[in-house]
Design an enzyme around this catalytic site. Sequence first.
Site, PDB file in Angstrom:
ATOM      1  N   ASP A  33       0.848  -1.190   0.000  1.00 46.77           N
ATOM      2  CA  ASP A  33       0.000   0.000   0.000  1.00 46.77           C
ATOM      3  C   ASP A  33       0.885   1.242   0.000  1.00 46.77           C
ATOM      4  O   ASP A  33       1.801   1.357   0.826  1.00 46.77           O
ATOM      5  CB  ASP A  33      -0.902   0.000   1.232  1.00 46.77           C
ATOM      6  CG  ASP A  33      -2.073   0.962   1.091  1.00 46.77           C
ATOM      7  OD1 ASP A  33      -2.434   1.293  -0.048  1.00 46.77           O
ATOM      8  OD2 ASP A  33      -2.636   1.373   2.113  1.00 46.77           O
ATOM      9  N   GLU A  57     -10.129  12.327   7.513  1.00 48.70           N
ATOM     10  CA  GLU A  57     -10.015  13.673   6.950  1.00 48.70           C
ATOM     11  C   GLU A  57     -11.372  14.364   6.844  1.00 48.70           C
ATOM     12  O   GLU A  57     -11.499  15.550   7.150  1.00 48.70           O
ATOM     13  CB  GLU A  57      -9.390  13.600   5.561  1.00 48.70           C
ATOM     14  CG  GLU A  57      -8.001  12.993   5.537  1.00 48.70           C
ATOM     15  CD  GLU A  57      -7.612  12.596   4.129  1.00 48.70           C
ATOM     16  OE1 GLU A  57      -7.114  13.474   3.389  1.00 48.70           O
ATOM     17  OE2 GLU A  57      -7.826  11.421   3.761  1.00 48.70           O
ATOM     18  N   ARG A  80      -8.256   3.700  13.081  1.00 52.45           N
ATOM     19  CA  ARG A  80      -7.388   4.865  13.298  1.00 52.45           C
ATOM     20  C   ARG A  80      -6.839   4.949  14.716  1.00 52.45           C
ATOM     21  O   ARG A  80      -5.710   5.440  14.912  1.00 52.45           O
ATOM     22  CB  ARG A  80      -8.157   6.150  12.959  1.00 52.45           C
ATOM     23  CG  ARG A  80      -8.603   6.248  11.518  1.00 52.45           C
ATOM     24  CD  ARG A  80      -7.442   6.180  10.546  1.00 52.45           C
ATOM     25  NE  ARG A  80      -7.884   6.415   9.164  1.00 52.45           N
ATOM     26  CZ  ARG A  80      -7.116   6.296   8.111  1.00 52.45           C
ATOM     27  NH1 ARG A  80      -5.859   5.936   8.257  1.00 52.45           N
ATOM     28  NH2 ARG A  80      -7.587   6.528   6.904  1.00 52.45           N
ATOM     29  N   GLN A 137      -4.102   2.375  14.855  1.00 54.27           N
ATOM     30  CA  GLN A 137      -3.016   2.860  13.995  1.00 54.27           C
ATOM     31  C   GLN A 137      -2.227   3.973  14.672  1.00 54.27           C
ATOM     32  O   GLN A 137      -0.987   3.981  14.644  1.00 54.27           O
ATOM     33  CB  GLN A 137      -3.590   3.364  12.671  1.00 54.27           C
ATOM     34  CG  GLN A 137      -2.567   3.953  11.727  1.00 54.27           C
ATOM     35  CD  GLN A 137      -3.203   4.615  10.505  1.00 54.27           C
ATOM     36  OE1 GLN A 137      -4.426   4.621  10.353  1.00 54.27           O
ATOM     37  NE2 GLN A 137      -2.375   5.176   9.635  1.00 54.27           N
ATOM     38  N   HIS A 179      -3.799  13.892   1.141  1.00 51.12           N
ATOM     39  CA  HIS A 179      -4.004  12.928   2.215  1.00 51.12           C
ATOM     40  C   HIS A 179      -2.805  12.903   3.162  1.00 51.12           C
ATOM     41  O   HIS A 179      -2.982  12.912   4.396  1.00 51.12           O
ATOM     42  CB  HIS A 179      -4.234  11.540   1.625  1.00 51.12           C
ATOM     43  CG  HIS A 179      -4.344  10.460   2.656  1.00 51.12           C
ATOM     44  ND1 HIS A 179      -5.380  10.390   3.553  1.00 51.12           N
ATOM     45  CD2 HIS A 179      -3.523   9.395   2.937  1.00 51.12           C
ATOM     46  CE1 HIS A 179      -5.219   9.337   4.343  1.00 51.12           C
ATOM     47  NE2 HIS A 179      -4.097   8.719   3.986  1.00 51.12           N
ATOM     48  N   GLU A 198      -9.086   3.808  -2.631  1.00 51.99           N
ATOM     49  CA  GLU A 198      -7.829   3.579  -3.327  1.00 51.99           C
ATOM     50  C   GLU A 198      -8.046   2.922  -4.687  1.00 51.99           C
ATOM     51  O   GLU A 198      -9.059   2.251  -4.927  1.00 51.99           O
ATOM     52  CB  GLU A 198      -6.903   2.686  -2.486  1.00 51.99           C
ATOM     53  CG  GLU A 198      -6.680   3.221  -1.079  1.00 51.99           C
ATOM     54  CD  GLU A 198      -5.492   2.588  -0.380  1.00 51.99           C
ATOM     55  OE1 GLU A 198      -4.589   2.080  -1.088  1.00 51.99           O
ATOM     56  OE2 GLU A 198      -5.449   2.610   0.858  1.00 51.99           O
ATOM     57  N   LYS A 200      -4.333  -1.925  10.156  1.00 53.91           N
ATOM     58  CA  LYS A 200      -4.604  -2.065   8.721  1.00 53.91           C
ATOM     59  C   LYS A 200      -4.795  -3.518   8.280  1.00 53.91           C
ATOM     60  O   LYS A 200      -5.481  -3.778   7.287  1.00 53.91           O
ATOM     61  CB  LYS A 200      -3.420  -1.498   7.919  1.00 53.91           C
ATOM     62  CG  LYS A 200      -3.184  -0.017   8.112  1.00 53.91           C
ATOM     63  CD  LYS A 200      -4.126   0.789   7.254  1.00 53.91           C
ATOM     64  CE  LYS A 200      -3.698   2.239   7.205  1.00 53.91           C
ATOM     65  NZ  LYS A 200      -4.516   3.017   6.259  1.00 53.91           N
ATOM     66  N   THR A 244      -8.808  -5.781   3.774  1.00 49.80           N
ATOM     67  CA  THR A 244      -8.765  -4.865   2.642  1.00 49.80           C
ATOM     68  C   THR A 244      -9.727  -5.419   1.600  1.00 49.80           C
ATOM     69  O   THR A 244      -9.592  -6.580   1.193  1.00 49.80           O
ATOM     70  CB  THR A 244      -7.348  -4.774   2.046  1.00 49.80           C
ATOM     71  OG1 THR A 244      -6.441  -4.295   3.038  1.00 49.80           O
ATOM     72  CG2 THR A 244      -7.324  -3.842   0.840  1.00 49.80           C
ATOM     73  N   GLU A 264     -10.498   3.798   3.407  1.00 53.33           N
ATOM     74  CA  GLU A 264      -9.559   4.503   2.533  1.00 53.33           C
ATOM     75  C   GLU A 264      -9.920   4.175   1.090  1.00 53.33           C
ATOM     76  O   GLU A 264      -9.943   3.000   0.706  1.00 53.33           O
ATOM     77  CB  GLU A 264      -8.102   4.119   2.828  1.00 53.33           C
ATOM     78  CG  GLU A 264      -7.613   4.684   4.147  1.00 53.33           C
ATOM     79  CD  GLU A 264      -6.115   4.573   4.325  1.00 53.33           C
ATOM     80  OE1 GLU A 264      -5.577   5.309   5.172  1.00 53.33           O
ATOM     81  OE2 GLU A 264      -5.480   3.754   3.628  1.00 53.33           O
ATOM     82  N   ASP A 319      -9.238   0.150   1.778  1.00 54.36           N
ATOM     83  CA  ASP A 319      -8.286  -0.328   2.772  1.00 54.36           C
ATOM     84  C   ASP A 319      -8.803   0.097   4.149  1.00 54.36           C
ATOM     85  O   ASP A 319      -8.451   1.161   4.651  1.00 54.36           O
ATOM     86  CB  ASP A 319      -6.893   0.231   2.494  1.00 54.36           C
ATOM     87  CG  ASP A 319      -5.822  -0.491   3.276  1.00 54.36           C
ATOM     88  OD1 ASP A 319      -5.977  -1.698   3.510  1.00 54.36           O
ATOM     89  OD2 ASP A 319      -4.822   0.145   3.651  1.00 54.36           O
TER      90      ASP A 319
END
Length: 401
Positions: free
Chosen positions: A116, A348, A228, A231, A123, A192, A244, A248, A190, A224
């Site tokens: 990844d 975000e 948080r 993480q 971002h 992607e 993570k 996925t 996420e 993904d």
Amino acid sequence: MTWLDLADDAPFDAWTLPYGVFSTDGEEPRVGVAVGSWILDLAPLAAVEGLDGSHLFAQRSLNPFLAAGRRAWDAVRGWLLEVVTESPHRDLVEPQLVPLAEATLHRPFTVGDYVDFYASQTHAENVGQIFRPDSPALPAAWKHLPIGYHGRGGTVVVSGTPIVRPSGLRRVGGASGDVEFGPSLKLDIEVEAGFVVGTPSALGSRVPVSSFEDHVFGMVLVNDWSARDIQAFEYVPLGPFLGKSFATSMSPWVVPLAALEPARVSPPPRSPALSSYLRDEGPWGLDLTFEVLWNDRVVARPPSRDLYWTPAQMLAHMTVNGASVRTGDLYASGTVSAPRPDSGSFLELTWNGTEPVTLSDGSRRSFLEDGDTITIRATAPGPGQSRQRLGEVTGTIHPTP
């Protein structure tokens, strides 16, 4: 033009022609290509037409076809474009069309390694401001090379697979708060773009930017999932791990690179100057527009055209030290993001939960709750002035056991 009767809202047109693996009641999974609201069953059609390699499509995975290489990919795509656009093929093709609604879709290829990346400057700067407010937003190396980490290929799942809320250690009550174990309270997404390796490379060799199209077969949509709070506590100094690795999700349809030709754009200007192995060989930025549905409300539409690093540069960087790639390896762009409200993650979009969004039922959310469903879709320019749909990836959150 096509002899097929394609509705305006059909999932795929007669240009995109993505590959997947499907099954119907009582039959083994095999390779098909999506067109309109149907799946074209490739093995019997290829056998009737005497296509070399027709046995590759009777497999439970795309991997044997991916390994056949670019010459085979191009030949089969040329044949497919012919059979869905030229009416003399109609009588042979129609019996091999399976309604999408009657098929079960499977993971399209066996995933080898999963990497990844972190290709969106927006971002990266947002995450830096949120997680490291007293440090520079971008890591020192960010504009010199495509930053990435190795994920877990065994937890890459096909769209629709339930996502179980992960548990781990997290800090509560701010930077000096207690550390406790429990289910993630900040479960996130996420958005992607993922790229699927077909032709492998040898250990000790490099794949230059110019050879990208010889090694990468196509693209999938990726979510993904990210915890948080787990993480944030674990990622210094070695980066993401349990926050993570639990899941996925990827779309069931692999869009061949050839279908994305109309979507190619030049990447943004780069400064400082790039190392020679990362210099662009043709425009491999992609003008994709994603759409994020939180339950049934669209909450963001992040575009990819401004990603700082291209998929060709990511592949070149992955192998510049002599690391090999294998058929079925998957690597992803990292979160595709833009200034709010078109952020590609809820970290975000809600600025780490301080600015919740309102969903269609009136509820206000910062991160995912059990029972929430996330769907990510994407479109891209097609031939002429058309817009092609690239599929979707979806997942629903299930509670921690």
